[in-house]
Design an enzyme around this catalytic site. Structure first.
Site, short mmCIF file in Angstrom:
data_model
loop_
_atom_site.label_atom_id
_atom_site.label_comp_id
_atom_site.label_asym_id
_atom_site.label_seq_id
_atom_site.Cartn_x
_atom_site.Cartn_y
_atom_site.Cartn_z
N ARG A 45 0.86 -1.20 0.00
CA ARG A 45 0.00 0.00 0.00
C ARG A 45 0.88 1.24 0.00
NH1 ARG A 45 -1.30 1.66 4.63
NH2 ARG A 45 -1.99 -0.33 5.49
N ASP A 169 -7.75 19.12 -13.45
CA ASP A 169 -8.09 17.79 -13.96
C ASP A 169 -7.75 17.80 -15.44
OD1 ASP A 169 -9.38 15.58 -15.12
OD2 ASP A 169 -11.00 15.59 -13.63
#
Ligand code: PLP
Length: 377
Positions: A45, A169
């Site tokens: 992770r 974005d």
């Protein structure tokens, strides 16, 4: 290194141990330590070598300080939003991606993150909406589905003057056409599910930050929240990115021909495509991006006609998403933007007859013929 070369040789592009010209897929969740605390990777992770290779690649492509890979575009956006705290205010582009609108208004509102959706193509509108608790400006350019353009460097000046982060974005333009960090953005986001993956076979999100400080912070949140991208999907993305340049070039060439066809068809009352010189923001887009991409929206007058076209096309797949090898067609008002209330959609100009296409890599003559027969039915 030029962009096309970087897509293939950027980041970590081969395996040092074996000489393999493709990065290995490390299906390992944990890694042996050579002594307590003495390791390269610790727990997957926190860091995985395949994911790391992808993160280095997107960092290089966007010209940032560090890259991060997530389980989806929304996982990436959610993790970035964790940089903010209750009481903070964020200004967002008004026709922002529907999932982002939903995240801000139905999830993060519960954590008291305040938002205003403004027309970021107007700097006056942005300045008017800056409050004492504003912490960031979040921009999409071009937007979805109206392809509205925001001037990244002008907004970045406003952000700097007011001590705000500028988040862009960059899903629609991809790092092949546009690098927001080079125009002053602090954080760049991607739904890598779209052009970067490019083959409709992986859901992923990427983030690039412009400073070591943001890199440390974002890694902390990436590891703490844990919405990381798995090694198999990381590899698929690396593979997709290798052909991004050539796909974008061909997609754009197809798109230009389709836009010509749309311009000459009497059914089409309005076309939204940044490559049209009459498109609002065309010049601004040209000043910050080197291509116009493959997203086009056009109005066919009514929901009935739009739905009939979507039903009768053969090569355009009726589906959400965009940026793939196969051409896709959708009805924003009933699909991607259905989570935006009807009255708000009307305000924005997302009419019921607005059709959005994502042009793919089929022979463009087939695509035009396909649209034509569906239009004329
Ligand atoms: C698809 C999309 C997202 C969300 O990405 P997912 O990978 O679907 O989670 C965010 N922004 C834009 C512009 C998108 O098109």
């Amino acid at each position: 290194m030029k962009k096309k070369t970087m897509m293939i040789h950027g980041g970590i592009s081969r395996d040092e141990h074996t000489g393999a010209v493709s990065v290995p897929i490390h299906h390992a969740s944990t890694f042996k330590q050579n002594g307590v605390g003495n390791f390269v990777y610790e727990y997957a992770r926190t860091g995985n070598p395949t994911r790391h290779a992808l993160e280095q690649l997107i960092k290089d492509l966007e010209g940032g300080a560090a890259g991060f890979a997530f389980a989806s575009g929304m996982a990436a956006i959610t993790t970035v939003m964790n940089l903010f705290s209750a009481g903070d205010h964020i200004i967002l582009t008004d026709d922002v991606y529907g999932g982002t609108f939903r995240l801000m208004t139905k999830v993060l509102n519960k954590h008291k993150i305040e938002v205003d959706f403004v027309d970021t193509s107007s700097t006056e509108e942005i300045i008017k909406n800056i409050k004492s608790n504003t912490k960031a400006i979040y921009v999409e350019t071009p937007t979805n589905p109206l392809l509205k353009i925001t001037n990244i460097s002008e907004v970045s000046k406003i952000a700097k003057d007011n001590g705000l982060l500028l988040i862009v974005d960059n899903t629609f333009s991809t790092p092949y056409w546009q690098n927001p960090i080079l125009h002053g953005a602090n954080i760049v986001l991607h739904s890598a599910t779209k052009y970067l993956g490019g083959h409709s076979d992986v859901v992923a999100g990427l983030v690039v930050v412009d400073s070591e400080q943001l890199a440390t912070e974002l890694h902390f949140y990436q590891n703490s929240i844990g919405a990381v991208l798995g090694p198999q999907d990381s590899w698929l993305l690396i593979r997709g990115i290798k052909t991004l340049a050539i796909r974008m070039e061909e997609i754009e060439s197809n798109t230009k021909k389709i836009v010509e066809f749309l311009k000459n068809h009497k059914l089409v009352s309005k076309i939204y495509y940044p490559g049209l010189s009459e498109h609002k923001g065309h010049d601004v887009h040209l000043s910050q991006a080197s291509g116009f991409g493959g997203m086009v929206s056009f109005d066919v007058g009514s929901a009935e006609k739009a739905e009939q076209i979507l039903k009768d096309v053969h090569y355009f797949t009726l589906a959400e998403s965009l940026g793939a090898v196969e051409s896709l067609i959708s009805l924003p008002a009933k699909m991607t933007h259905a989570s935006i209330p009807a009255e708000r959609r009307a305000e924005l100009g997302i009419t019921d007859g607005l059709v959005r296409i994502s042009v793919g890599l089929e022979d463009v003559d087939d695509l035009i013929e396909d649209l034509e027969q569906a239009f004329n039915k």
